[in-house]
Design a protein around this motif. Structure first.
Motif, mmCIF file in Angstrom:
data_model
loop_
_atom_site.group_PDB
_atom_site.id
_atom_site.type_symbol
_atom_site.label_atom_id
_atom_site.label_comp_id
_atom_site.label_asym_id
_atom_site.label_seq_id
_atom_site.Cartn_x
_atom_site.Cartn_y
_atom_site.Cartn_z
ATOM 1 N N TRP A 155 43.051 -69.057 -132.665
ATOM 2 C CA TRP A 155 42.748 -69.831 -131.699
ATOM 3 C C TRP A 155 44.372 -70.083 -130.649
ATOM 4 C CZ3 TRP A 155 39.779 -70.376 -127.647
ATOM 5 C CH2 TRP A 155 40.135 -71.232 -126.363
ATOM 6 N N ILE A 156 45.361 -69.987 -131.110
ATOM 7 C CA ILE A 156 46.836 -69.957 -130.304
ATOM 8 C C ILE A 156 47.371 -68.470 -130.248
ATOM 9 C CG2 ILE A 156 49.444 -70.624 -130.715
ATOM 10 C CD1 ILE A 156 48.678 -72.713 -132.092
ATOM 11 N N LEU A 204 40.089 -71.964 -120.743
ATOM 12 C CA LEU A 204 41.061 -71.767 -122.067
ATOM 13 C C LEU A 204 40.801 -73.287 -123.049
ATOM 14 C CD1 LEU A 204 43.637 -69.287 -122.101
ATOM 15 C CD2 LEU A 204 41.629 -69.338 -123.232
ATOM 16 N N MET A 205 40.799 -74.075 -122.075
ATOM 17 C CA MET A 205 41.225 -75.752 -121.905
ATOM 18 C C MET A 205 39.483 -76.438 -122.455
ATOM 19 S SD MET A 205 42.630 -79.474 -120.269
ATOM 20 C CE MET A 205 41.682 -78.840 -118.968
ATOM 21 N N ALA A 219 44.406 -67.937 -127.018
ATOM 22 C CA ALA A 219 45.144 -68.690 -126.151
ATOM 23 C C ALA A 219 46.262 -67.956 -125.194
ATOM 24 C CB ALA A 219 45.141 -69.686 -126.339
ATOM 25 N N ASN A 220 47.312 -67.961 -125.685
ATOM 26 C CA ASN A 220 48.761 -67.553 -125.623
ATOM 27 C C ASN A 220 48.598 -66.071 -125.086
ATOM 28 O OD1 ASN A 220 50.133 -70.083 -125.907
ATOM 29 N ND2 ASN A 220 50.697 -68.996 -127.786
ATOM 30 N N PHE A 236 38.863 -74.128 -125.614
ATOM 31 C CA PHE A 236 38.421 -75.169 -127.378
ATOM 32 C C PHE A 236 37.847 -75.450 -127.892
ATOM 33 C CE2 PHE A 236 41.295 -78.068 -129.743
ATOM 34 C CZ PHE A 236 41.871 -77.232 -130.484
ATOM 35 N N ASN A 244 47.241 -66.169 -121.893
ATOM 36 C CA ASN A 244 48.223 -66.981 -120.826
ATOM 37 C C ASN A 244 48.946 -66.148 -120.348
ATOM 38 O OD1 ASN A 244 47.299 -69.517 -120.451
ATOM 39 N ND2 ASN A 244 47.778 -70.132 -122.088
ATOM 40 N N THR A 257 42.321 -69.603 -115.852
ATOM 41 C CA THR A 257 42.734 -69.251 -117.199
ATOM 42 C C THR A 257 42.761 -70.197 -117.510
ATOM 43 O OG1 THR A 257 42.715 -67.134 -116.359
ATOM 44 C CG2 THR A 257 43.477 -67.395 -118.964
ATOM 45 N N GLN A 258 43.966 -70.348 -117.386
ATOM 46 C CA GLN A 258 44.145 -72.170 -118.448
ATOM 47 C C GLN A 258 43.062 -73.164 -118.664
ATOM 48 O OE1 GLN A 258 47.687 -73.862 -116.372
ATOM 49 N NE2 GLN A 258 48.852 -72.294 -116.958
#
Length: 264
Positions: free
Chosen positions: A80-81, A184-185, A84-85, A188, A88, A180-181
């Motif tokens: 997931w990290i 993604l939040m 997401a990264n 999750f 981002n 996008t942030q």
């Protein structure tokens, strides 16, 4: 040029620009941890601390042992990290490379590729280091671990396509990184990282399968947490989403390739 010719040209350009790609990846790793005392160790410390916090809070809620739930969280949190990264940082990759692209010709796909490549290195090194910790607290050792490189490869393909697509859209719509942030939040909580699937109502379990990222998280959990080889259906679904994502990203770049430089 036709899309097929564009793809062929893209592959040739990636070979031609391979040293530039390597430089961008190395420079990104150096810049990210510049002037920090722990340096690259932060890529290990961050997921470890996050895993511990989540495991402490939710292991009691779900009635699971801390060590078991910690390994479960670890197996889903790392991919997931990575996802997401990559989105981002990838979202702003073309905009951030504006000055560079206006000075010299460089294949535009190189910049989102460098972002995803950087995050892939972070993922692999974090996974190797934290797997050692997981084994120390009793993680299952099975044949599934041998298939982790294939899982990483499929997720790389999936994430790269999305990163290329959002980087193109961001050139025209500069608010996209903020959106996008937020997305993604919210997303999750739609993947099984902080909760076991079997604890959810059946209708919720079915709905979650419509989230493409869900299948990649399950792929990693099967290899790491369960220690099993994922079934062919899971591999097939992930391969399908990976190819579809990459195709969408390349089509978006193909359509706007010549116009991007004038919009930056």
């Amino acid at each position: 040029p036709s899309f097929a010719m564009y793809v062929a040209t893209s592959m040739r350009e990636m070979v031609f620009f391979r040293y530039a790609l390597g430089y961008l990846v190395v420079n990104s790793l150096r810049t990210r941890y510049r002037r920090s005392y722990l340096g690259f160790l932060w890529s290990l410390v961050n997921p470890l601390l996050t895993m511990i916090v989540i495991a402490v809070v939710f292991s009691a809620l779900w009635g699971m042992k801390f060590s078991d739930f910690g390994i479960y969280v670890f197996s889903g949190l790392l991919p997931w990290i990575f996802f997401a990264n990559s989105l981002n940082y990838g979202c702003s990759s073309l905009v951030n490379a504006e000055k560079f692209m206006k000075k010299i010709y460089v294949a535009k796909r190189l910049f989102p590729l460098a972002v995803v490549g950087t995050e892939t290195i972070n993922l692999v090194l974090s996974m190797v280091s934290l797997l050692l910790l997981a084994f120390a607290v009793g993680a299952k050792v099975g044949w599934g671990l041998l298939f982790l490189p294939a899982a990483v490869g499929l997720m790389f393909m999936f994430v790269l396509g999305l990163a290329i697509a959002v980087s193109v859209v961001n050139v025209y719509f500069r608010d996209l990184p903020y959106i996008t942030q937020v997305v993604l939040m919210a997303l999750f909580y739609a993947v099984p990282v902080i909760y076991p699937m079997e604890k959810l109502p059946e209708i919720i379990q079915i709905l979650l399968t419509f989230n493409p990222v869900y299948h990649f998280i399950v792929l990693f959990q099967t290899c790491i947490y369960w220690g099993r080889i994922p079934d062919l259906a899971t591999w097939g679904i992930c391969l399908g989403f990976g190819l579809l994502s990459l195709a969408v990203g390349m089509v978006a770049l193909h359509k706007k390739d010549r116009d991007l430089i004038y919009r930056l």
